[in-house]
Design a protein around this motif. Structure first.
Motif, PDB file in Angstrom:
ATOM      1  N   THR A 181      10.650   5.468 -25.262  1.00  0.00           N
ATOM      2  CA  THR A 181      11.637   5.022 -24.018  1.00  0.00           C
ATOM      3  C   THR A 181      11.884   5.858 -23.258  1.00  0.00           C
ATOM      4  O   THR A 181      11.798   5.563 -21.728  1.00  0.00           O
ATOM      5  CB  THR A 181      12.663   4.221 -24.737  1.00  0.00           C
ATOM      6  N   GLU A 182      12.161   7.114 -23.725  1.00  0.00           N
ATOM      7  CA  GLU A 182      12.574   8.157 -22.813  1.00  0.00           C
ATOM      8  C   GLU A 182      11.405   8.580 -21.924  1.00  0.00           C
ATOM      9  O   GLU A 182      11.644   8.949 -20.813  1.00  0.00           O
ATOM     10  CB  GLU A 182      13.141   9.366 -23.446  1.00  0.00           C
ATOM     11  N   MET A 183      10.406   8.516 -22.614  1.00  0.00           N
ATOM     12  CA  MET A 183       8.993   8.998 -21.687  1.00  0.00           C
ATOM     13  C   MET A 183       8.844   8.097 -20.758  1.00  0.00           C
ATOM     14  O   MET A 183       8.217   8.425 -19.700  1.00  0.00           O
ATOM     15  CB  MET A 183       8.029   9.027 -22.921  1.00  0.00           C
ATOM     16  N   ILE A 184       8.804   6.867 -21.114  1.00  0.00           N
ATOM     17  CA  ILE A 184       8.653   5.692 -19.922  1.00  0.00           C
ATOM     18  C   ILE A 184       9.522   5.923 -19.116  1.00  0.00           C
ATOM     19  O   ILE A 184       9.304   5.729 -17.824  1.00  0.00           O
ATOM     20  CB  ILE A 184       8.549   4.063 -20.543  1.00  0.00           C
ATOM     21  N   ASP A 185      10.861   6.112 -19.144  1.00  0.00           N
ATOM     22  CA  ASP A 185      11.981   6.487 -18.157  1.00  0.00           C
ATOM     23  C   ASP A 185      11.394   7.384 -17.233  1.00  0.00           C
ATOM     24  O   ASP A 185      11.678   7.329 -16.124  1.00  0.00           O
ATOM     25  CB  ASP A 185      13.291   6.390 -18.822  1.00  0.00           C
ATOM     26  N   SER A 186      11.277   8.515 -17.980  1.00  0.00           N
ATOM     27  CA  SER A 186      11.005   9.802 -17.215  1.00  0.00           C
ATOM     28  C   SER A 186       9.698   9.401 -16.241  1.00  0.00           C
ATOM     29  O   SER A 186       9.779  10.174 -15.022  1.00  0.00           O
ATOM     30  CB  SER A 186      10.465  10.968 -17.835  1.00  0.00           C
ATOM     31  N   ALA A 187       8.714   8.994 -16.596  1.00  0.00           N
ATOM     32  CA  ALA A 187       7.524   8.594 -15.851  1.00  0.00           C
ATOM     33  C   ALA A 187       8.052   7.463 -14.725  1.00  0.00           C
ATOM     34  O   ALA A 187       7.625   7.596 -13.529  1.00  0.00           O
ATOM     35  CB  ALA A 187       6.435   7.918 -16.947  1.00  0.00           C
ATOM     36  N   ALA A 188       8.762   6.738 -14.721  1.00  0.00           N
ATOM     37  CA  ALA A 188       9.454   5.574 -13.808  1.00  0.00           C
ATOM     38  C   ALA A 188      10.154   6.688 -12.788  1.00  0.00           C
ATOM     39  O   ALA A 188      10.183   6.471 -11.357  1.00  0.00           O
ATOM     40  CB  ALA A 188      10.195   4.715 -14.300  1.00  0.00           C
ATOM     41  N   MET A 189      10.844   7.699 -13.409  1.00  0.00           N
ATOM     42  CA  MET A 189      11.778   8.539 -12.446  1.00  0.00           C
ATOM     43  C   MET A 189      10.864   9.248 -11.710  1.00  0.00           C
ATOM     44  O   MET A 189      10.828   9.611 -10.436  1.00  0.00           O
ATOM     45  CB  MET A 189      12.639   9.528 -13.167  1.00  0.00           C
ATOM     46  N   GLU A 190       9.533   9.788 -12.198  1.00  0.00           N
ATOM     47  CA  GLU A 190       8.749  10.568 -11.516  1.00  0.00           C
ATOM     48  C   GLU A 190       8.153   9.812 -10.273  1.00  0.00           C
ATOM     49  O   GLU A 190       7.804  10.238  -9.170  1.00  0.00           O
ATOM     50  CB  GLU A 190       7.702  11.094 -12.385  1.00  0.00           C
ATOM     51  N   ARG A 191       7.794   8.438 -10.662  1.00  0.00           N
ATOM     52  CA  ARG A 191       7.127   7.539  -9.640  1.00  0.00           C
ATOM     53  C   ARG A 191       8.235   7.247  -8.424  1.00  0.00           C
ATOM     54  O   ARG A 191       7.774   6.973  -7.330  1.00  0.00           O
ATOM     55  CB  ARG A 191       6.590   6.440 -10.198  1.00  0.00           C
ATOM     56  N   SER A 192       9.262   7.248  -8.857  1.00  0.00           N
ATOM     57  CA  SER A 192      10.559   7.010  -7.846  1.00  0.00           C
ATOM     58  C   SER A 192      10.549   8.159  -6.885  1.00  0.00           C
ATOM     59  O   SER A 192      11.014   7.820  -5.587  1.00  0.00           O
ATOM     60  CB  SER A 192      11.818   6.382  -8.198  1.00  0.00           C
ATOM     61  N   VAL A 193      10.689   9.341  -7.189  1.00  0.00           N
ATOM     62  CA  VAL A 193      10.616  10.548  -6.474  1.00  0.00           C
ATOM     63  C   VAL A 193       9.422  10.748  -5.585  1.00  0.00           C
ATOM     64  O   VAL A 193       9.463  10.989  -4.584  1.00  0.00           O
ATOM     65  CB  VAL A 193      11.111  11.888  -7.383  1.00  0.00           C
ATOM     66  N   CYS A 194       8.330  10.506  -6.156  1.00  0.00           N
ATOM     67  CA  CYS A 194       6.914  10.997  -5.477  1.00  0.00           C
ATOM     68  C   CYS A 194       6.270   9.321  -5.669  1.00  0.00           C
ATOM     69  O   CYS A 194       5.401   9.391  -6.620  1.00  0.00           O
ATOM     70  CB  CYS A 194       6.219  11.882  -6.157  1.00  0.00           C
ATOM     71  N   PRO A 195       6.262   8.407  -5.057  1.00  0.00           N
ATOM     72  CA  PRO A 195       5.619   7.178  -5.043  1.00  0.00           C
ATOM     73  C   PRO A 195       4.184   7.431  -4.885  1.00  0.00           C
ATOM     74  O   PRO A 195       3.350   6.319  -5.526  1.00  0.00           O
ATOM     75  CB  PRO A 195       6.441   6.203  -4.189  1.00  0.00           C
ATOM     76  N   GLU A 196       3.761   8.304  -4.156  1.00  0.00           N
ATOM     77  CA  GLU A 196       2.319   8.377  -3.848  1.00  0.00           C
ATOM     78  C   GLU A 196       1.490   8.903  -4.915  1.00  0.00           C
ATOM     79  O   GLU A 196       0.324   8.556  -4.995  1.00  0.00           O
ATOM     80  CB  GLU A 196       1.999   9.287  -2.777  1.00  0.00           C
ATOM     81  N   ILE A 197       2.071   9.450  -6.030  1.00  0.00           N
ATOM     82  CA  ILE A 197       1.371  10.068  -7.090  1.00  0.00           C
ATOM     83  C   ILE A 197       1.061   9.069  -8.007  1.00  0.00           C
ATOM     84  O   ILE A 197       1.601   7.900  -8.355  1.00  0.00           O
ATOM     85  CB  ILE A 197       2.259  10.776  -8.098  1.00  0.00           C
ATOM     86  N   GLY A 198      -0.416   8.955  -8.209  1.00  0.00           N
ATOM     87  CA  GLY A 198      -1.015   7.638  -9.009  1.00  0.00           C
ATOM     88  C   GLY A 198      -1.204   6.812  -8.458  1.00  0.00           C
ATOM     89  O   GLY A 198      -1.806   5.633  -9.097  1.00  0.00           O
ATOM     90  N   GLY A 199      -0.912   6.357  -7.138  1.00  0.00           N
ATOM     91  CA  GLY A 199      -1.265   5.094  -6.458  1.00  0.00           C
ATOM     92  C   GLY A 199      -2.677   4.732  -6.157  1.00  0.00           C
ATOM     93  O   GLY A 199      -3.199   3.723  -6.120  1.00  0.00           O
ATOM     94  N   ASN A 200      -3.810   6.024  -6.178  1.00  0.00           N
ATOM     95  CA  ASN A 200      -5.194   5.868  -5.957  1.00  0.00           C
ATOM     96  C   ASN A 200      -5.817   6.638  -6.835  1.00  0.00           C
ATOM     97  O   ASN A 200      -5.581   7.669  -7.625  1.00  0.00           O
ATOM     98  CB  ASN A 200      -5.278   6.600  -4.441  1.00  0.00           C
ATOM     99  N   ILE A 201      -6.807   5.645  -7.243  1.00  0.00           N
ATOM    100  CA  ILE A 201      -7.802   6.516  -8.118  1.00  0.00           C
ATOM    101  C   ILE A 201      -9.274   6.417  -7.614  1.00  0.00           C
ATOM    102  O   ILE A 201      -9.799   5.347  -7.272  1.00  0.00           O
ATOM    103  CB  ILE A 201      -7.799   5.543  -9.506  1.00  0.00           C
ATOM    104  N   ASP A 202      -9.997   7.458  -7.620  1.00  0.00           N
ATOM    105  CA  ASP A 202     -11.190   7.777  -6.921  1.00  0.00           C
ATOM    106  C   ASP A 202     -12.202   7.580  -8.041  1.00  0.00           C
ATOM    107  O   ASP A 202     -12.050   8.720  -8.854  1.00  0.00           O
ATOM    108  CB  ASP A 202     -11.592   8.799  -5.986  1.00  0.00           C
ATOM    109  N   ILE A 203     -13.182   6.688  -8.438  1.00  0.00           N
ATOM    110  CA  ILE A 203     -13.978   6.735  -9.510  1.00  0.00           C
ATOM    111  C   ILE A 203     -15.444   6.450  -8.919  1.00  0.00           C
ATOM    112  O   ILE A 203     -15.869   5.711  -7.953  1.00  0.00           O
ATOM    113  CB  ILE A 203     -13.754   5.530 -10.454  1.00  0.00           C
ATOM    114  N   SER A 204     -16.291   7.500  -9.419  1.00  0.00           N
ATOM    115  CA  SER A 204     -17.891   7.285  -8.921  1.00  0.00           C
ATOM    116  C   SER A 204     -18.647   7.327 -10.017  1.00  0.00           C
ATOM    117  O   SER A 204     -18.077   8.091 -11.125  1.00  0.00           O
ATOM    118  CB  SER A 204     -18.091   8.464  -7.897  1.00  0.00           C
ATOM    119  N   ILE A 205     -19.486   6.304 -10.064  1.00  0.00           N
ATOM    120  CA  ILE A 205     -20.245   6.334 -11.357  1.00  0.00           C
ATOM    121  C   ILE A 205     -21.849   6.664 -10.959  1.00  0.00           C
ATOM    122  O   ILE A 205     -22.318   6.414  -9.812  1.00  0.00           O
ATOM    123  CB  ILE A 205     -20.434   4.880 -12.097  1.00  0.00           C
TER     124      ILE A 205
END
Length: 63
Positions: free
Chosen positions: A39-63
């Motif tokens: 639960t703490e780990m999930i809360d800290s990840a949510a806090m990271e996203r609220s501070v830097c919302p652009e992190i993890g928003g886009n994923i570039d995948i090429s096969i």
């Protein structure tokens, strides 16, 4: 079956039940602490996203 052997069997059964209960209690405590850590780990990840919302928003995948 005689009385002394019956008494010994019951005493051993009581000891085994007590040990099983103690081990179960420790397992439940450990599961609760792991749940709290997740639960703490999930809360800290949510806090990271609220501070830097652009992190993890886009994923570039090429096969």
């Amino acid at each position: 079956m005689d009385i002394p052997s019956l008494s010994m069997g019951l005493a051993q059964n009581n000891v085994l039940n007590s040990v099983g209960t103690a081990i179960l209690s420790q397992s439940l405590d450990q599961a609760a602490s792991i749940g709290n850590a997740v639960t703490e780990m999930i809360d800290s990840a949510a806090m990271e996203r609220s501070v830097c919302p652009e992190i993890g928003g886009n994923i570039d995948i090429s096969i």
